[in-house]
Design a protein around this motif. Structure first.
Motif, PDB file in Angstrom:
ATOM      1  N   MET A   1      -3.128   3.276   0.969  1.00 26.20           N
ATOM      2  CA  MET A   1      -3.464   4.299   2.214  1.00 26.20           C
ATOM      3  C   MET A   1      -3.482   5.713   1.618  1.00 26.20           C
ATOM      4  SD  MET A   1      -3.917   2.208   4.890  1.00 26.20           S
ATOM      5  CE  MET A   1      -3.546   3.141   6.441  1.00 26.20           C
TER       6      MET A   1
ATOM      7  N   GLY B   1      -5.376   5.306   9.117  1.00 24.20           N
ATOM      8  CA  GLY B   1      -3.932   5.741   8.603  1.00 24.20           C
ATOM      9  C   GLY B   1      -3.045   5.853   9.800  1.00 24.20           C
TER      10      GLY B   1
ATOM     11  N   ASN C   1       3.909  -2.409   6.714  1.00 28.04           N
ATOM     12  CA  ASN C   1       2.727  -2.461   5.991  1.00 28.04           C
ATOM     13  C   ASN C   1       2.710  -3.377   4.979  1.00 28.04           C
ATOM     14  OD1 ASN C   1       2.895   0.243   7.420  1.00 28.04           O
ATOM     15  ND2 ASN C   1       0.922   0.797   6.178  1.00 28.04           N
TER      16      ASN C   1
ATOM     17  N   TYR D   1      -7.268   1.178  11.539  1.00 33.83           N
ATOM     18  CA  TYR D   1      -6.152   1.479  10.656  1.00 33.83           C
ATOM     19  C   TYR D   1      -6.312   1.701   9.381  1.00 33.83           C
ATOM     20  CZ  TYR D   1      -1.501   1.890   8.984  1.00 33.83           C
ATOM     21  OH  TYR D   1      -0.090   2.353   8.245  1.00 33.83           O
ATOM     22  N   GLU D   2      -6.844   0.986   8.970  1.00 29.61           N
ATOM     23  CA  GLU D   2      -7.279   1.086   7.284  1.00 29.61           C
ATOM     24  C   GLU D   2      -8.176   2.206   7.206  1.00 29.61           C
ATOM     25  OE1 GLU D   2      -7.594  -1.642   4.586  1.00 29.61           O
ATOM     26  OE2 GLU D   2      -6.335  -3.089   5.454  1.00 29.61           O
TER      27      GLU D   2
ATOM     28  N   VAL E   1     -13.459   0.537   2.584  1.00 33.40           N
ATOM     29  CA  VAL E   1     -12.745  -0.385   3.498  1.00 33.40           C
ATOM     30  C   VAL E   1     -13.606  -1.588   3.891  1.00 33.40           C
ATOM     31  CG1 VAL E   1     -11.591  -0.801   5.585  1.00 33.40           C
ATOM     32  CG2 VAL E   1     -11.129   1.223   4.363  1.00 33.40           C
TER      33      VAL E   1
ATOM     34  N   ARG F   1     -14.527   6.291   2.577  1.00 33.29           N
ATOM     35  CA  ARG F   1     -13.294   5.375   3.019  1.00 33.29           C
ATOM     36  C   ARG F   1     -14.028   4.227   3.821  1.00 33.29           C
ATOM     37  NH1 ARG F   1      -7.594   7.695   5.172  1.00 33.29           N
ATOM     38  NH2 ARG F   1      -6.777   5.519   5.711  1.00 33.29           N
TER      39      ARG F   1
ATOM     40  N   GLU G   1      -6.752   8.466   1.353  1.00 36.46           N
ATOM     41  CA  GLU G   1      -6.952   9.791   2.186  1.00 36.46           C
ATOM     42  C   GLU G   1      -7.851  10.629   0.986  1.00 36.46           C
ATOM     43  OE1 GLU G   1      -5.516  11.314   4.791  1.00 36.46           O
ATOM     44  OE2 GLU G   1      -5.631   9.307   5.492  1.00 36.46           O
TER      45      GLU G   1
ATOM     46  N   SER H   1      -3.615  -3.702   0.801  1.00 28.63           N
ATOM     47  CA  SER H   1      -4.749  -2.971   1.323  1.00 28.63           C
ATOM     48  C   SER H   1      -4.236  -2.111   2.559  1.00 28.63           C
ATOM     49  CB  SER H   1      -6.072  -3.831   2.080  1.00 28.63           C
ATOM     50  OG  SER H   1      -5.572  -4.416   3.243  1.00 28.63           O
ATOM     51  N   VAL H   2      -3.035  -2.330   3.050  1.00 26.33           N
ATOM     52  CA  VAL H   2      -2.453  -1.548   3.968  1.00 26.33           C
ATOM     53  C   VAL H   2      -1.060  -0.996   3.493  1.00 26.33           C
ATOM     54  CG1 VAL H   2      -3.369  -2.803   5.919  1.00 26.33           C
ATOM     55  CG2 VAL H   2      -1.066  -3.534   5.078  1.00 26.33           C
TER      56      VAL H   2
ATOM     57  N   PRO I   1       0.776   8.129   6.030  1.00 26.40           N
ATOM     58  CA  PRO I   1       0.311   7.287   6.958  1.00 26.40           C
ATOM     59  C   PRO I   1       1.415   6.650   7.822  1.00 26.40           C
ATOM     60  CG  PRO I   1      -0.639   6.477   4.898  1.00 26.40           C
ATOM     61  CD  PRO I   1       0.419   7.465   4.683  1.00 26.40           C
TER      62      PRO I   1
END
Length: 313
Positions: free
Chosen positions: A127, A44, A263, A40-41, A142, A138, A131, A121-122, A103
């Motif tokens: 997020m 997104g 998030n 997911y990180e 991460v 990325r 991008e 982080s989320v 996201p």
């Protein structure tokens, strides 16, 4: 990218005898929340993260476990590769996306908000910064900065040398640091600011909005071509406040909002005439809102009804 997909569910696998789940399934289930968080990180998108996990599972069941010394690390490596492949596809699809892209918001449990590192982080704010990185940058950022994976493990995951990964990590970290929020506020501080914004929003109070918005606040709204949204980010407290008030005035509908945690951070769930209209996440600095992220695209609002477990471990 916008199609909803079934969640990857591995609730049972082949048994090793006596009703026990087989070792491959046990390992996957033990680390599933971590793998989802990694995906997911990087992506997104919860839907794309689930697809990456499905692909991870299909590859994992073909692995000879006797040759795997660290099952967690091996699973993260597979998930990273699958996410990296998907990220490159998503970037091309986003070129045709209508308006700004945000996201996919996730309803998260209280323990996510209590974990400052995970919540940041989320967060929508970070997020969006991610991008701006290339897919490889990325992935490296991460894995290294969020999950603390070694340069050697990252190198194996992204197909680069350790020396190259160190350079990429340094470049990505410098890029993110120059764009991420200057301070990380506590959930309680963010809630106080959000409550002031909520009162002004529901009463269409222009002055109240101006009081809570930072002078250079940025509003990003994502309708995905399905719901009405600004085609470009709106900058400046005056412009943002007037747009909100005038937009609600023209709509002539009953607006209600309720607090939620998206998030890992305080957010508002908005309803118009009782129907869910979207989620507003905020970026708070110096007791004012510097970023407003309004997700209206219905295809991105399917993960706000039940909590999504996230973890860094």
């Amino acid at each position: 990218m916008n199609e909803r997909r079934n969640a990857t569910t591995v609730t049972a696998g082949p048994t090793a005898g006596g009703g026990r789940t087989d070792p491959a399934t046990e390992a996957f289930l033990a680390h599933r929340n971590l793998l989802f968080t990694v995906a997911y990180e990087m992506l997104g998108s919860a839907a794309d993260a689930e697809d990456a996990l499905q692909e991870t599972w299909l590859r994992w069941v073909k692995v000879d476990l006797d040759q795997v010394h660290d099952r967690r690390a091996y699973l993260v490596r597979i998930a990273t590769r699958r996410s990296l492949d998907r990220l490159r596809v998503i970037r091309r699809l986003k070129e045709d996306y209508v308006g700004p892209w945000l996201p996919e918001p996730l309803l998260t449990a209280p323990d996510v908000a209590e974990d400052v590192e995970l919540a940041e982080s989320v967060s929508m704010a970070l997020m969006l910064v991610l991008e701006t990185l290339s897919p490889t940058e990325r992935a490296v950022f991460v894995l290294r900065e969020v999950f603390g994976v070694s340069h050697e493990e990252i190198a194996a995951a992204v197909g680069k040398s350790s020396a190259a990964v160190r350079q990429i990590a340094h470049r990505a970290r410098r890029h993110v640091e120059s764009r991420r929020p200057r301070e990380v506020v506590s959930p309680s501080q963010a809630r106080v600011v959000l409550e002031s914004f909520q009162r002004a929003l529901e009463t269409r109070d222009l002055k109240g909005l101006l009081d809570v918005l930072a002078p250079q606040v940025v509003l990003v709204s994502d309708g995905g071509g399905v719901k009405l949204a600004a085609q470009q980010p709106i900058t400046g407290a005056g412009k943002v406040a007037r747009m909100i008030v005038s937009g609600l005035g023209k709509a002539r509908v009953a607006l209600t909002s309720e607090h939620t945690v998206v998030n890992g951070n305080p957010a508002l769930l908005l309803r118009l005439d009782g129907e869910i209209d979207g989620v507003i996440a905020v970026r708070v600095e110096d007791a004012r809102i510097t970023g407003l992220y309004y997700v209206r695209n219905p295809q991105k609002l399917t993960r706000i009804a039940s909590e999504i477990p996230l973890t860094l471990r």
